[in-house]
Design an enzyme around this catalytic site. Structure first.
Site, short mmCIF file in Angstrom:
data_model
loop_
_atom_site.label_atom_id
_atom_site.label_comp_id
_atom_site.label_asym_id
_atom_site.label_seq_id
_atom_site.Cartn_x
_atom_site.Cartn_y
_atom_site.Cartn_z
N HIS A 160 0.77 -1.21 0.19
CA HIS A 160 -0.06 0.13 -0.03
C HIS A 160 0.75 1.32 0.03
O HIS A 160 2.16 1.24 0.26
CB HIS A 160 -0.96 0.11 1.24
CG HIS A 160 -2.25 -0.68 1.23
ND1 HIS A 160 -1.95 -2.27 1.46
CD2 HIS A 160 -3.48 -0.41 0.75
CE1 HIS A 160 -3.22 -2.46 1.32
NE2 HIS A 160 -4.12 -1.74 0.89
N LYS A 164 -0.40 4.84 4.64
CA LYS A 164 -1.18 3.89 5.33
C LYS A 164 -0.44 3.76 6.87
O LYS A 164 0.59 3.52 6.87
CB LYS A 164 -1.31 2.61 4.67
CG LYS A 164 -2.08 1.47 5.18
CD LYS A 164 -2.79 0.58 4.34
CE LYS A 164 -3.69 -0.37 5.31
NZ LYS A 164 -4.77 0.09 5.54
#
Ligand code: NAD
Length: 272
Positions: A160, A164
């Site tokens: 990601h 995050k």
């Protein structure tokens, strides 16, 4: 907007998913952005939610008074933080409305509070709201059942964007739960979340997780089933956050006609 459109509140309206939700609801029939909420102290309070989302003014001004918005609305779309989602589930229960929770990184204690709120609210919660990932979960469960723990090792790899804050991702855990279900085991007792230093050999039957973070990646997930001399990989790539937003709106429209309770995207998509 038509008189039958579902009146939705977007909480965390200035966030990455909040802005995507405002744009997606605007483009989808059957629902309308009724109100937009941000955290107290946010620089976005008083600003037009459509403008923040790049749509131009829509007349929906961002507030920090969630309950006032909830009591007049039919549903809440929530991609914020665990503490905020716990608070919103209590308010959704008071207002007896639909609460779609996409927030990840929630604790066991948070989950208990969501289930308590679901006595009065219609809650749909999923670590991933996309059709593709939920189908991948079903396929993972089948593969894990067919390829047993004596000869096949399961590893879940995800990447990601660099902003995050939780790991492994909610989607990686969703896929881990699906693999564990396929093998009739509990994920908590069989997962290996971190490896570092002299770990010893891999323990048969465990489900391993590996996390990558960097750049602007929206979400990459692979379930690797590694056997002797062969490997099966099931994977999903997200290239647009709108897949999660469309799933969240679909969940709200589905939950509108359900009884209070705690539901998942598998229920919404008819995959359970
Ligand atoms: P983000 O940080 O860009 O946005 C979160 C927003 O919530 C921020 O604007 C923040 O100010 C707001 N917020 C925090 N507390 C609040 C409160 N008390 N009241 C109102 N607003 C509040 O994060 P993001 O990338 O949009 O992701 C949000 C969450 O959604 C994360 O947990 C992420 O993992 C999850 N997510 C889930 C899915 C899914 O399909 N389930 C998909 C993408 C992201």
């Amino acid at each position: 907007m038509s008189g039958t459109d579902m009146k939705l509140v977007v909480v965390g309206a200035a966030g990455r998913m909040g802005q995507t939700l405002v744009r997606t609801i605007n483009a989808m029939p059957g629902a309308t952005v009724f109100a937009a909420v941000e955290r107290p102290g946010s620089a976005f309070i008083g600003r037009d939610a459509g403008e923040i989302a790049g749509l131009g003014p829509t007349g929906v001004v961002i507030t920090d008074k969630p309950l006032e918005a909830f009591v007049e609305a039919e549903g809440v779309l929530d991609f914020t933080s665990p503490a905020a989602s716990v608070e919103f589930s209590g308010l959704a229960a008071q207002a007896r409305i639909v609460h779609v929770i996409g927030t990840t990184g929630c604790s066991v204690d948070d989950e208990t509070k969501f289930r308590a709120a679901a006595r009065h609210a219609r809650i749909v919660k999923s670590g991933n709201m996309s059709l593709g990932v939920n189908l991948l979960g079903v396929l993972t469960q089948q593969a894990a059942r067919a390829l047993g723990p004596e000869n096949w090792d399961i590893e879940i790899l995800e990447m990601h964007h660099k902003h995050k804050v939780d790991a492994p991702s909610g989607t990686a855990l969703l896929l881990g739960e699906a693999a564990a279900r396929g093998r009739d085991i509990g994920l908590a007792e069989h997962s290996v979340r971190v490896r570092d230093g002299h770990t010893g050999a891999r323990v048969a039957g465990t489900i391993g997780f590996a996390t990558l973070r960097g750049g602007s990646v929206i979400g990459e997930h692979s379930v690797i089933l590694a056997g002797e001399g062969e490997q099966v990989t099931l994977s999903h790539s997200a290239t647009d956050r709108a897949i999660f937003a469309r799933g969240a709106v679909t969940a709200a429209l589905w939950a509108r006609s359900q009884k209070p309770g705690f539901y998942s995207m598998l229920d919404v998509l008819g995959l359970s």
